[in-house]
Design a protein around this motif. Structure first.
Motif, PDB file in Angstrom:
ATOM      1  N   VAL A 647      43.752  26.075  39.393  1.00  0.00           N
ATOM      2  CA  VAL A 647      42.527  25.598  38.731  1.00  0.00           C
ATOM      3  C   VAL A 647      41.623  24.918  39.752  1.00  0.00           C
ATOM      4  CG1 VAL A 647      41.617  23.991  37.004  1.00  0.00           C
ATOM      5  CG2 VAL A 647      43.639  25.370  36.475  1.00  0.00           C
ATOM      6  N   ASP A 648      42.237  24.073  40.572  1.00  0.00           N
ATOM      7  CA  ASP A 648      41.436  23.331  41.552  1.00  0.00           C
ATOM      8  C   ASP A 648      40.829  24.263  42.594  1.00  0.00           C
ATOM      9  OD1 ASP A 648      42.020  21.105  40.168  1.00  0.00           O
ATOM     10  OD2 ASP A 648      43.454  20.269  41.600  1.00  0.00           O
ATOM     11  N   CYS A 651      37.851  25.684  40.802  1.00  0.00           N
ATOM     12  CA  CYS A 651      36.768  24.823  40.317  1.00  0.00           C
ATOM     13  C   CYS A 651      36.185  23.938  41.397  1.00  0.00           C
ATOM     14  CB  CYS A 651      37.259  23.966  39.159  1.00  0.00           C
ATOM     15  SG  CYS A 651      37.650  24.962  37.725  1.00  0.00           S
TER      16      CYS A 651
ATOM     17  N   VAL B  12      36.907  30.245  33.880  1.00  0.00           N
ATOM     18  CA  VAL B  12      38.345  30.307  34.137  1.00  0.00           C
ATOM     19  C   VAL B  12      39.032  30.905  32.908  1.00  0.00           C
ATOM     20  CG1 VAL B  12      40.404  28.986  34.764  1.00  0.00           C
ATOM     21  CG2 VAL B  12      38.151  28.192  35.491  1.00  0.00           C
ATOM     22  N   ALA B  57      39.693  21.822  34.223  1.00  0.00           N
ATOM     23  CA  ALA B  57      38.733  22.813  34.697  1.00  0.00           C
ATOM     24  C   ALA B  57      37.319  22.429  34.267  1.00  0.00           C
ATOM     25  CB  ALA B  57      39.106  24.194  34.161  1.00  0.00           C
ATOM     26  N   ALA B  62      34.100  23.916  35.973  1.00  0.00           N
ATOM     27  CA  ALA B  62      34.071  25.197  35.267  1.00  0.00           C
ATOM     28  C   ALA B  62      32.954  25.166  34.231  1.00  0.00           C
ATOM     29  CB  ALA B  62      35.410  25.456  34.599  1.00  0.00           C
ATOM     30  N   VAL B  65      35.838  28.134  29.770  1.00  0.00           N
ATOM     31  CA  VAL B  65      37.269  28.446  29.862  1.00  0.00           C
ATOM     32  C   VAL B  65      37.631  29.326  28.677  1.00  0.00           C
ATOM     33  CG1 VAL B  65      39.623  27.549  29.862  1.00  0.00           C
ATOM     34  CG2 VAL B  65      37.818  26.269  31.034  1.00  0.00           C
TER      35      VAL B  65
END
Lengths: 653, 483
Positions: A647-648, A651, B12, B57, B62, B65
């Protein structure tokens, strides 16, 4: 850490819409990446050798391959890195084919996306740990669910290989749909003559235990060690005493019981033996029609039975078997054709299904093999066959081709002429699909030698003309005109769907099924027999439409899979399971409460309650990890830190 | 590497390996053209997806999601997606109170054979995110200070408990004390304007017991550490719900706890009282009457009416009497009217999404990361193993950013989902007075709306909604991509 990255071109599959060299150049800048390249075919022998070489030359301790779906080649590349001395879990895959190159043509966007997917894979790999499989014993016994020809073949092949087999069949006899057929295409062999000996082999094999008239109640466990509960349905006949003499069926006064084996083309008695060659040849009472069970007054069969096998008090019985592998061979049922109002919706007795027609053709059927109309018992002269009833029809949600209907319709047309030389057959068809060995030749014979009239077009309406005939109205799309045939009997080639209850069974087996109820194979091309649940294999139509030779072949294939599984004395467990950090566990029991498999238990650890994972029961779903608030239970290879890293990487860039 | 400027947004995807990842593969095999914004994280099961991954996220850049799993009933692991469905739905309803547009998050079910459905979902979701545009960054949110209006009509008369049967309570405790290791109650703290927990072990300790609107601490917080010992506890209505919740989670044993209860008439909001009192040297006098309390500090008298100075939670409290008690004294005043939205949550409700984002950013800049909110929470049972201070798993960095601090609050709130009884100890303990209870209140509201009015801490035998599932969910609707 020293990571090597391989960006596969997959020929032009990826290279055509992704700048692989650029992705490799970008990957070289990612943390811990010491080597990046873009081979043409990474999965090919030279490609794999290049990975092994790079691991040695650059002292890599982790590898990322960006290529196709990990569902395709993750096992391949894990073996590759293992050969070069790495742990198989020090490997990650980025899917830049199915998820990138194949779904868009914008090279810039694709290249960017591919690079980011690689970045995520690298970030995860940096958090990977070597995992080691534990080994466990295999119970070398197999369960075959379904005693049709596919299940019979799988059972016989396993038994031949020395494996004990538990065969469970829902009906009172094994044989499945094939046992109901009169003859088989393209050789016009008698179906009972080729299937019968196999059924007898099942009965006589010392390795096969058959539970007929039984269903799967529940399944627990995992590959090598399944526990299966089987429900033996009430037959009201003690099969250990029943000799199959049939005396009861002769004396039973309830003679108007619909005959399920004969597809309701005739009547039978309330106590019945399905057909003369039934295996096991045992009687079953139909509780809905038995006078004794309905009214309490009768008991003729009990008086007649020479061995005293009748027991009106009988109840369902549950038996438990332990097996190491399971073959699902549950076959099919016919689509409910009565939804077709244009074909009468079931109101006209002389519109019947192809399977009913098989029973009329069969010498062991209700008419002794004499073709008669259900309405008046007269021999028909004009027989109309309609193909694709419930197949290739999106309007009823059955868009697929049922595969074998073209061929059996041709066979039935041939048999019709054989039985009644002065009859005339007509076949309404959409396309003729006769792509098997000797199939096209056979279908041509039906036309050329047997004079069957093939009309390319759909039937719009069937209605009675009031004089004992059915008028079949349709179109001949080759001539471009409407046609009308005066039929004495209409036979519908009804399409197939998954057997009733297939979805429920799939859930017990924890395998996937598609929207029609057919079980999903592991890979549509390369793993057509395996499922995504280890130790569960598929045979026959339960996986998808196929004819007898294909079903038999898949039955043998499933048996081969079982035998190869059982060739090992120990199996390796998947180390991708949950692990408890005993320091962090506060024994709140939330993981125990939510685990779908009962794989977590609380135990006493130096006077404190702690959770622990039963390694062989854990399936690796990770529900516990998402449930544990303090993160004390972590699913190996999908830990919080690994997913957070992905995720990191995505993002925070 | 940056996203393609102006063309792509950051989306994501979390996909289960068995169904949806396969569905995305099927779409690829069918060459089903899709927007390129989405990046997929593969997980074994949708049940593996901690809603906090999604928040992480969304808070870290983000723009959207998308979660996809097997269709309900078709989970490779039998039940994982049933749990996921409930957790993800609560997350979706939680997002607005944070100031995040809930349309930035969707969850759906796609099987391995449904390549076309995947194509549709990705296309529609990407369109949806592009219509919303790039997500605002939390760190860039503007300043916004607002204070909740506490002047609500309470569901029952608030008072100071002057007619409470304190003498009877003391007598009852003395009677039970020989069979207990201790009884937990309240005593006067450093001055008469404050109270503190009291641990009564000897009969003479019982004399120190006090009852009144200053008894703000939720003493249930202490119970788990006494597990295995016999303890008594004096509770207000709200405290009793924490006791019930602890029982439900097996963190204390019913047989080991003796609950003494008296009907509560409301407690004071000490943050506002302390603010009004200001810096003082000495409390001269504290006088109670029916409607409020008068505190004289350094010769100056301050009047605090209960209807104005009660804790926010007291106005909407429907359980002034204990939900469970072994020794029950007095009769609680009946509750009338329908429960109103608590004032902290009403404040958030009155704002737009961007205002909420700005509000939280302003508040989180004030947070000193002392974790008093966590330490005061009776349901924060991880104690020393809180993920906030862990490196494995490493959910939070030690960076002093508003985002990290806000993320901690969302962790706390989501860990309490379906468990928080709304006792408000987190907010009361906050030394800088951030109305963090609102986050828990929003989740409680979502849980009640989604799960037939379920309220944590009412029934020790009930299954908490996020620890269970039903095959058919009455109030959870599947995303329809064709709309």
């Amino acid at each position: 850490m020293r990571i090597g990255v391989f960006i596969c071109h997959c020929g032009s599959n990826i290279g055509g819409t992704v700048d692989c060299a650029k992705v490799a150049a970008l990957a070289a800048t990612f943390p811990d990446v010491v080597y990046a390249t873009d081979p043409m075919y990474t999965c090919a022998e030279p490609g794999q050798a290049a990975i092994e070489e790079a691991i040695k030359n650059y002292q890599l301790d982790g590898v990322v391959v960006a290529s196709c779906s990990p569902r395709m080649h993750e096992p391949t590349f894990r073996r590759t890195v293992e050969r070069a001395g790495l742990n198989r879990y020090m490997f990650e895959m980025a899917n830049i084919r199915e998820h990138v190159s194949w779904i868009g043509k914008d090279i810039e966007a694709n290249t960017n996306k591919a690079a980011e997917l690689v970045k995520m894979a690298v970030a995860k790999l940096r958090n990977n740990k070597a995992l080691h499989a534990a080994s466990f014993d295999v119970n070398k016994k197999v369960l075959v669910i379904g005693g049709g020809v596919a299940g019979i073949q799988a059972a016989l092949d396993c038994a031949e290989g020395g494996i004990p087999v538990v065969l469970v069949e829902r009906e009172a006899t094994i044989g499945g749909k094939m046992a109901k057929l009169d003859k088989t295409f393209p050789t016009v062999d008698c179906s009972a003559c080729i299937l019968g000996p196999k059924m007898v082999d099942v009965a006589q094999s010392p390795n096969i235990t058959t539970y007929a008239y039984s269903e799967i109640e529940s399944i627990s466990g995992y590959v090598g060690n399944f526990t299966v509960t089987i429900r033996k349905k009430t037959t009201y006949v003690d099969w250990s005493k029943c000799t199959g003499c049939g005396a009861c069926t002769e004396k039973c006064p309830s003679k108007k019981t619909p005959d399920a084996f004969n597809e309701v083309t005739g009547l039978t008695t309330a106590i019945t033996i399905a057909f003369p060659q039934a295996i096991p040849k045992k009687a079953v009472i139909n509780a809905q029609h038995c006078k004794k069970l309905l009214t309490g007054k009768c008991g003729v069969c009990a008086k007649t039975c020479p061995t005293g096998a009748i027991n009106y008090e009988m109840k369902d019985e549950l038996v438990t078997e332990t097996v190491g592998a399971i073959v699902a061979a549950t076959g099919y049922d016919l689509v409910d054709w009565t939804q077709y109002e244009q074909y009468g919706g079931g109101r006209y007795p002389d519109v019947i299904t192809s399977l009913q027609y098989e029973r009329l053709l069969s010498a062991s059927g209700p008419t002794g093999g004499h073709i008669v109309r259900p309405s008046d018992g007269k021999e028909p002269k004009n027989v109309v066959f309609i193909q694709c009833v419930g197949s290739r029809d999106r309007s009823i949600g059955r868009p697929y081709c049922s595969g074998f209907c073209c061929m059996y319709t041709a066979k039935q047309a041939v048999l019709t002429k054989d039985h009644m030389p002065d009859s005339q057959s007509y076949v309404f068809y959409m396309d003729i699909r006769a792509n098997g060995k000797l199939y096209d030749e056979f279908q041509r014979r039906a036309v050329e030698e047997y004079g069957t009239e093939y009309i390319r077009g759909r039937v719009s309406k069937i209605y009675p003309d009031g004089k004992g005939h059915l008028i079949v109205k349709g179109a001949d799309t080759l001539l471009g005109q409407a046609v009308e045939v005066e039929a004495d009997l209409v036979v519908l080639a009804v399409g197939v769907e998954a057997a009733k209850g297939a979805a429920r069974l799939a859930e017990k087996l924890r395998i996937s099924y598609d929207s029609y109820g057919f079980f999903m194979e592991s890979h549509v091309k390369l793993k057509p027999v395996e499922t995504n649940t280890a130790g569960v294999y598929l045979a026959g139509v339960c996986q998808g439409v196929k004819d007898i030779p294909a079903s038999v072949a898949q039955g043998s294939a499933a048996a081969a899979k079982v035998l190869s599984l059982f060739s090992k004395d120990k199996l390796q467990s998947d180390p991708q399971i949950s692990q408890v950090d005993i320091k962090r566990c506060i024994a709140c029991g939330k993981c125990v409460q939510t685990c779908p498999f009962g794989a977590i238990e609380l135990f006493d650890f130096r006077g404190q309650q702690k959770a622990r994972v039963i390694e062989t029961v854990c399936q690796g779903c990770g529900l516990c990890t998402a449930t544990c608030p303090q993160g004390a239970i972590q699913l190996a290879h999908f830990t919080d830190n690994q997913i957070l890293a992905e995720v990191d990487a995505l993002c925070q860039c | 590497m940056s996203v393609l400027a102006g063309k792509e947004l950051r989306i994501v995807g979390f996909l289960c390996n068995w169904c949806s990842y396969g569905g995305a593969d099927t779409a690829g095999v069918a060459r089903a053209t899709q927007p390129t914004d989405l990046r997929i994280v593969r997980v074994p099961c949708s049940g593996r997806i901690d809603p906090l991954f999604i928040l992480r996220a969304l808070l870290h850049g983000a723009d959207g999601v998308l979660v996809s799993g097997c269709h309900p009933g078709d989970c490779h692991y039998a039940e994982g997606n049933y749990y996921a469905r409930r957790r993800l739905e609560i997350l979706k309803q939680f997002l607005p109170v944070l100031g995040i547009d809930p349309r930035r998050f969707e969850y759906t079910w796609i099987s391995a054979s449904e390549g076309q459905r995947w194509q549709l979902a990705v296309t529609k979701f990407t369109q949806q995110i592009h219509e919303l545009g790039a997500a605002p960054a939390f760190e860039n949110a503007e300043k916004l200070i607002q204070i909740a209006d506490m002047a609500l009509t309470a569901l029952r008369p608030l008072g100071t408990g002057q007619h409470a049967a304190l003498a009877d309570l003391k007598k009852a405790i003395v009677e039970k004390l020989p069979e207990l290791d201790c009884v937990i109650g309240w005593q006067q703290s450093y001055d008469a304007a404050h109270s503190a927990p009291l641990f009564m072990r000897k009969p003479e300790d019982v004399e120190k017991l006090v009852w009144g609107p200053l008894n703000v601490n939720n003493l249930a917080t202490y119970l788990p550490q006494y597990k295995g010992k016999k303890v008594g506890i004096v509770v207000k209505g709200c405290d009793s719900r924490s006791v019930t919740q602890l029982l439900q989670e097996g963190l204390i044993n019913r047989d080991d706890v003796v609950v003494f209860s008296m009907p509560c008439e409301g407690t004071l909001d000490m943050a506002r009282i302390n603010q009004a009192l200001g810096a003082y040297q000495h409390i001269d006098k504290v006088a109670y009457d029916e409607a409020g309390v008068s505190i004289t500090a350094d010769g100056k008298e301050h009047r605090f009416c209960m209807v104005e100075y009660a804790q926010g939670k007291c106005y909407s409290c429907a359980t002034p009497g204990a939900v469970l008690a072994d020794v029950r004294l007095g009769t609680p005043t009946p509750v009338t009217g329908t429960p109103a939205t608590p004032p902290e949550l009403a404040l958030l409700d009155s704002m737009s999404l961007s205002e909420r984002f700005a509000f939280w950013h302003t508040q989180m800049e004030r947070c000193i990361r002392c974790y008093a909110c966590r330490n005061a929470c009776p349901m924060c049972v991880c104690r020393d193993y809180c993920v906030a201070e862990s490196r494995d798993p490493h959910w939070l960095t030690q960076e002093d950013t508003a985002t990290e601090k806000f993320f901690f609050q969302t962790i706390h709130a989501l860990h309490l989902a379906g468990r928080c009884t709304g006792c408000g100890e987190c907010q009361r303990a906050c030394p800088v007075g951030i109305p963090i209870l609102a986050l828990r209140q929003q989740i409680a509201r979502a849980v009640a709306q989604t799960f037939e009015g379920y309220r944590p801490g009412m029934n020790a035998k009930a299954t908490p909604p996020l620890m269970g599932f039903t095959v058919e969910e009455n109030n959870i609707k599947e995303k329809d991509w064709n709309k």
